[in-house]
Design a protein around this motif. Sequence first.
Motif, short mmCIF file in Angstrom:
data_model
loop_
_atom_site.label_atom_id
_atom_site.label_comp_id
_atom_site.label_asym_id
_atom_site.label_seq_id
_atom_site.Cartn_x
_atom_site.Cartn_y
_atom_site.Cartn_z
N PHE A 1 0.85 -1.19 0.00
CA PHE A 1 0.00 0.00 0.00
C PHE A 1 0.88 1.24 0.00
CE2 PHE A 1 0.47 -0.97 4.53
CZ PHE A 1 0.70 0.26 5.11
N SER A 2 0.27 2.38 -0.35
CA SER A 2 1.04 3.61 -0.50
C SER A 2 0.15 4.82 -0.30
CB SER A 2 1.67 3.65 -1.91
OG SER A 2 2.58 4.72 -2.05
N ASP A 3 0.78 5.97 -0.14
CA ASP A 3 0.10 7.26 -0.17
C ASP A 3 -1.08 7.33 0.80
OD1 ASP A 3 1.50 8.80 -2.50
OD2 ASP A 3 1.22 6.75 -3.23
N VAL A 4 -0.75 7.16 2.08
CA VAL A 4 -1.75 7.27 3.15
C VAL A 4 -2.11 8.74 3.38
CG1 VAL A 4 -2.23 6.76 5.57
CG2 VAL A 4 -0.81 5.20 4.23
N HIS A 5 -1.12 9.60 3.32
CA HIS A 5 -1.29 11.05 3.42
C HIS A 5 -2.12 11.48 4.62
CE1 HIS A 5 1.02 12.36 0.02
NE2 HIS A 5 0.40 11.51 -0.80
N GLY A 6 -1.71 10.99 5.79
CA GLY A 6 -2.30 11.48 7.03
C GLY A 6 -3.74 11.10 7.26
N ASN A 7 -4.27 10.17 6.47
CA ASN A 7 -5.69 9.80 6.56
C ASN A 7 -5.82 8.55 7.43
OD1 ASN A 7 -8.35 8.99 6.13
ND2 ASN A 7 -8.36 9.59 3.98
N LEU A 8 -5.97 8.75 8.73
CA LEU A 8 -6.00 7.64 9.67
C LEU A 8 -7.20 6.72 9.47
CD1 LEU A 8 -4.58 6.31 12.10
CD2 LEU A 8 -6.02 7.74 13.58
N PRO A 9 -8.43 7.23 9.27
CA PRO A 9 -9.55 6.31 9.06
C PRO A 9 -9.35 5.38 7.86
CG PRO A 9 -10.37 8.50 9.57
CD PRO A 9 -8.89 8.63 9.36
N MET B 1 3.41 -11.13 3.75
CA MET B 1 4.23 -9.95 4.00
C MET B 1 3.42 -8.70 3.66
SD MET B 1 8.09 -10.91 2.67
CE MET B 1 7.63 -11.70 1.13
N VAL B 2 3.79 -7.59 4.29
CA VAL B 2 3.13 -6.31 4.05
C VAL B 2 4.21 -5.24 3.92
CG1 VAL B 2 1.48 -4.60 4.90
CG2 VAL B 2 1.15 -7.03 5.46
N PHE B 3 4.08 -4.39 2.88
CA PHE B 3 5.01 -3.30 2.67
C PHE B 3 4.25 -2.01 2.38
CE2 PHE B 3 7.36 -7.10 1.44
CZ PHE B 3 8.58 -6.91 2.10
N CYS B 4 4.82 -0.89 2.81
CA CYS B 4 4.27 0.43 2.49
C CYS B 4 5.27 1.18 1.61
CB CYS B 4 4.00 1.21 3.78
SG CYS B 4 3.44 2.91 3.48
N LEU B 5 4.77 1.79 0.54
CA LEU B 5 5.63 2.44 -0.44
C LEU B 5 5.70 3.96 -0.26
CD1 LEU B 5 4.76 0.39 -3.65
CD2 LEU B 5 6.24 -0.18 -1.72
N GLY B 6 5.30 4.46 0.92
CA GLY B 6 5.61 5.83 1.26
C GLY B 6 4.48 6.83 1.19
N ASP B 7 4.82 8.06 1.53
CA ASP B 7 3.91 9.19 1.70
C ASP B 7 2.88 8.90 2.79
OD1 ASP B 7 5.16 11.03 0.15
OD2 ASP B 7 3.64 11.12 -1.41
N PHE C 1 5.15 0.63 -7.24
CA PHE C 1 5.32 2.04 -6.92
C PHE C 1 3.95 2.68 -6.64
CE2 PHE C 1 5.16 1.17 -11.40
CZ PHE C 1 4.26 2.08 -11.92
N GLY C 2 3.99 3.92 -6.18
CA GLY C 2 2.77 4.68 -5.90
C GLY C 2 2.88 6.05 -6.54
N HIS C 3 2.67 7.10 -5.74
CA HIS C 3 2.92 8.50 -6.08
C HIS C 3 1.84 9.13 -6.96
CE1 HIS C 3 5.10 12.18 -6.31
NE2 HIS C 3 5.51 12.02 -7.55
N THR C 4 1.35 8.43 -7.99
CA THR C 4 0.34 9.03 -8.86
C THR C 4 -1.06 8.90 -8.28
OG1 THR C 4 -0.20 7.06 -10.16
CG2 THR C 4 1.72 8.35 -10.86
N HIS C 5 -1.24 7.97 -7.35
CA HIS C 5 -2.55 7.69 -6.73
C HIS C 5 -3.54 7.09 -7.73
CE1 HIS C 5 -1.82 10.92 -3.36
NE2 HIS C 5 -0.68 10.45 -3.85
N LYS C 6 -3.00 6.52 -8.82
CA LYS C 6 -3.85 5.91 -9.84
C LYS C 6 -3.31 4.51 -10.14
CE LYS C 6 -5.30 10.22 -12.06
NZ LYS C 6 -5.39 10.96 -13.34
N PRO C 7 -4.01 3.45 -9.69
CA PRO C 7 -3.47 2.09 -9.82
C PRO C 7 -3.55 1.53 -11.24
CG PRO C 7 -5.67 2.04 -8.86
CD PRO C 7 -5.31 3.49 -8.99
N PHE C 8 -2.57 0.69 -11.56
CA PHE C 8 -2.60 -0.08 -12.80
C PHE C 8 -1.58 -1.20 -12.72
CE2 PHE C 8 0.59 3.22 -13.73
CZ PHE C 8 1.62 2.50 -14.31
N HIS C 9 -1.70 -2.16 -13.63
CA HIS C 9 -0.75 -3.26 -13.80
C HIS C 9 -0.53 -3.44 -15.29
CE1 HIS C 9 0.32 -7.81 -12.96
NE2 HIS C 9 1.18 -7.21 -13.78
#
Length: 257
Positions: free
Chosen positions: A6-14, A30-36, A163-171
């Motif tokens: 997961f990525s780009d939580v941006h301070g959104n706790l809920p 396993m679980v990984f966070c990709l930042g922000d 990766f994250g950053h764009t907030h728009k998922p794709f594969h």
Amino acid sequence: MTIAFFSDVHGNLPALQAVLADIDQRQPDMVFCLGDLVGYAPWPNEVVAEIRRRGIPTLAGNYDQGIGLGSSECGCAYKTEEDKQLGAQSIAFTNAVVGEAERRYLRLLPKHMCLEFVDEPRTLSLLMVHGSPRRINEYLFEDRPEESLLRILADARADVLLFGHTHKPFHRALAYQQEGQTRYRHALNVGSVGKPKDGTPQAAYLLLHLDNDTCLTRPDGLRSELVRVPYDVEKAAQAIEASLLPNTYADMLRRAY
């Protein structure tokens, strides 16, 4: 094996709490966070605390880097002067409320993580970044030319790039030739937990499924699953409106843009 990203939580706790509850139910290996982790919403310290409490391996996002350094710049590509002014208010607010322990944690986060899977004669190199292997704030959108994405993955020696950053998922599966054989590299954007921009307000994260059918010689040889998680968007939006953050960010949550 199933791995959650997961990525780009941006301070959104809920939103983060809803995603972590869903991950707990599915029990990936396993679980990984990709930042922000921070920015744009009023819970930067609480988000950092939850990530640390769970010991989730986490990358630095460009916003994390800015806050970690106490900078007034987040490395964001704002398109208009109005967006720049709103962004300045957001980073000023986050810098004002973030704790020193949280700031130190953000400053020391790594920029890349790599997993190497070896099951002779098969190997799989999986690279995690926030924006791209080249820059923490480079945007890799779905419509990027295939040749460009392939070059980025090849230069990084990655079979799979997450990766994250764009907030728009794709594969995307990207075909290339090796010793007369067609093989595939994979580029996966994992979406955004706390600030989606694809018109769907639900939080998003990605599951990657690795099994005996996983291979790099078919376009469908790597199976991913985008998970959408409903959460109390209105609670988060109202908390933004009750804070010193611009109300525009509440509207962005409600409409996911």
